[in-house]
Motif scaffolding. Structure first.
Motif, short mmCIF file in Angstrom:
data_model
loop_
_atom_site.label_atom_id
_atom_site.label_comp_id
_atom_site.label_asym_id
_atom_site.label_seq_id
_atom_site.Cartn_x
_atom_site.Cartn_y
_atom_site.Cartn_z
N TRP A 127 61.98 54.21 44.47
CA TRP A 127 63.00 54.37 45.51
C TRP A 127 64.28 54.98 44.95
O TRP A 127 64.81 55.96 45.48
CB TRP A 127 63.29 53.03 46.17
CG TRP A 127 64.47 53.06 47.07
CD1 TRP A 127 65.65 52.45 46.88
CD2 TRP A 127 64.60 53.78 48.29
NE1 TRP A 127 66.51 52.73 47.90
CE2 TRP A 127 65.89 53.54 48.79
CE3 TRP A 127 63.74 54.60 49.01
CZ2 TRP A 127 66.33 54.09 49.97
CZ3 TRP A 127 64.20 55.15 50.19
CH2 TRP A 127 65.48 54.90 50.66
N TYR A 128 64.79 54.42 43.85
CA TYR A 128 66.06 54.92 43.31
C TYR A 128 65.91 56.30 42.68
O TYR A 128 66.85 57.08 42.67
CB TYR A 128 66.67 53.91 42.35
CG TYR A 128 67.24 52.73 43.09
CD1 TYR A 128 68.33 52.88 43.93
CD2 TYR A 128 66.66 51.47 43.01
CE1 TYR A 128 68.85 51.82 44.64
CE2 TYR A 128 67.17 50.40 43.72
CZ TYR A 128 68.26 50.59 44.52
OH TYR A 128 68.77 49.53 45.25
N ALA A 145 52.08 40.75 55.59
CA ALA A 145 52.50 41.86 56.44
C ALA A 145 52.32 43.17 55.70
O ALA A 145 52.65 43.27 54.51
CB ALA A 145 53.95 41.69 56.86
N PRO A 146 51.78 44.19 56.36
CA PRO A 146 51.64 45.48 55.68
C PRO A 146 53.01 46.12 55.47
O PRO A 146 54.00 45.74 56.09
CB PRO A 146 50.79 46.30 56.65
CG PRO A 146 51.08 45.70 57.98
CD PRO A 146 51.31 44.22 57.73
N SER A 147 53.03 47.09 54.59
CA SER A 147 54.30 47.79 54.37
C SER A 147 54.68 48.54 55.63
O SER A 147 53.82 49.05 56.34
CB SER A 147 54.17 48.76 53.20
OG SER A 147 53.22 49.75 53.49
N PRO A 148 55.97 48.63 55.94
CA PRO A 148 56.39 49.32 57.17
C PRO A 148 56.11 50.82 57.08
O PRO A 148 56.15 51.41 56.02
CB PRO A 148 57.88 49.03 57.26
CG PRO A 148 58.27 48.52 55.95
CD PRO A 148 57.07 48.03 55.25
N TRP A 153 62.47 47.90 52.55
CA TRP A 153 61.25 47.40 51.93
C TRP A 153 61.00 48.12 50.60
O TRP A 153 60.68 47.48 49.60
CB TRP A 153 60.07 47.62 52.88
CG TRP A 153 58.76 47.29 52.25
CD1 TRP A 153 58.18 46.07 52.15
CD2 TRP A 153 57.87 48.22 51.62
NE1 TRP A 153 56.99 46.17 51.50
CE2 TRP A 153 56.77 47.48 51.15
CE3 TRP A 153 57.90 49.58 51.40
CZ2 TRP A 153 55.71 48.07 50.49
CZ3 TRP A 153 56.85 50.16 50.73
CH2 TRP A 153 55.76 49.42 50.28
N ALA A 154 61.14 49.44 50.58
CA ALA A 154 60.87 50.21 49.37
C ALA A 154 61.88 49.88 48.27
O ALA A 154 61.52 49.83 47.09
CB ALA A 154 60.90 51.70 49.68
N ALA A 155 63.13 49.63 48.64
CA ALA A 155 64.14 49.29 47.63
C ALA A 155 63.82 47.95 46.97
O ALA A 155 64.11 47.76 45.79
CB ALA A 155 65.52 49.24 48.26
N HIS A 156 63.19 47.04 47.71
CA HIS A 156 62.84 45.73 47.13
C HIS A 156 61.50 45.75 46.42
O HIS A 156 61.35 45.15 45.36
CB HIS A 156 62.80 44.66 48.24
CG HIS A 156 64.16 44.30 48.72
ND1 HIS A 156 65.02 43.51 48.01
CD2 HIS A 156 64.81 44.63 49.87
CE1 HIS A 156 66.13 43.36 48.69
NE2 HIS A 156 66.05 44.05 49.82
N GLU A 157 60.52 46.41 47.00
CA GLU A 157 59.16 46.36 46.46
C GLU A 157 58.88 47.41 45.39
O GLU A 157 58.09 47.17 44.49
CB GLU A 157 58.15 46.53 47.59
CG GLU A 157 58.18 45.41 48.60
CD GLU A 157 57.76 44.08 48.01
OE1 GLU A 157 56.83 44.07 47.16
OE2 GLU A 157 58.36 43.06 48.38
N LYS A 158 59.50 48.57 45.49
CA LYS A 158 59.27 49.66 44.54
C LYS A 158 60.60 50.28 44.13
O LYS A 158 60.88 51.43 44.45
CB LYS A 158 58.35 50.71 45.17
CG LYS A 158 57.02 50.14 45.58
CD LYS A 158 56.13 51.16 46.18
CE LYS A 158 54.83 50.49 46.56
NZ LYS A 158 53.75 51.41 46.70
#
Length: 81
Positions: A30-31, A6-9, A21-26
């Motif tokens: 993100w933080y 699945a592409p990133s949202p 998604w960003a908090a998990h993948e990057k």
């Protein structure tokens, strides 16, 4: 047949989903964005709070050495003769 990834949202379509998604993948990116977004709040919020608790402006350091009052006392016994 390869599994479909699945592409990133897309942020503007699903902002909450994108944030998850960003908090998990990057997480580093993100933080850092989350913490950086607090800068304007801190810029305008902290000085009044510090003044409320009595932390005023610091006093300036002296620019010269204070001169003692009265005549100068010459030390005895330290001659180079």
């Amino acid at each position: 047949m390869a599994p479909r990834v699945a592409p990133s949202p897309y942020f503007w379509a699903h902002p909450i989903r994108y944030c998850r998604w960003a908090a998990h993948e990057k997480p580093a990116i993100w933080y850092s964005i989350v913490l950086g977004s607090f800068a304007p709040v801190i810029l305008f919020g902290v000085p009044p709070i510090r003044r409320y608790f009595g932390d005023g402006p610091i006093e300036r350091p002296p620019m010269t050495y204070p001169i003692p009052p009265g005549p100068r006392k010459i030390p005895e016994g330290y001659d180079d003769e």
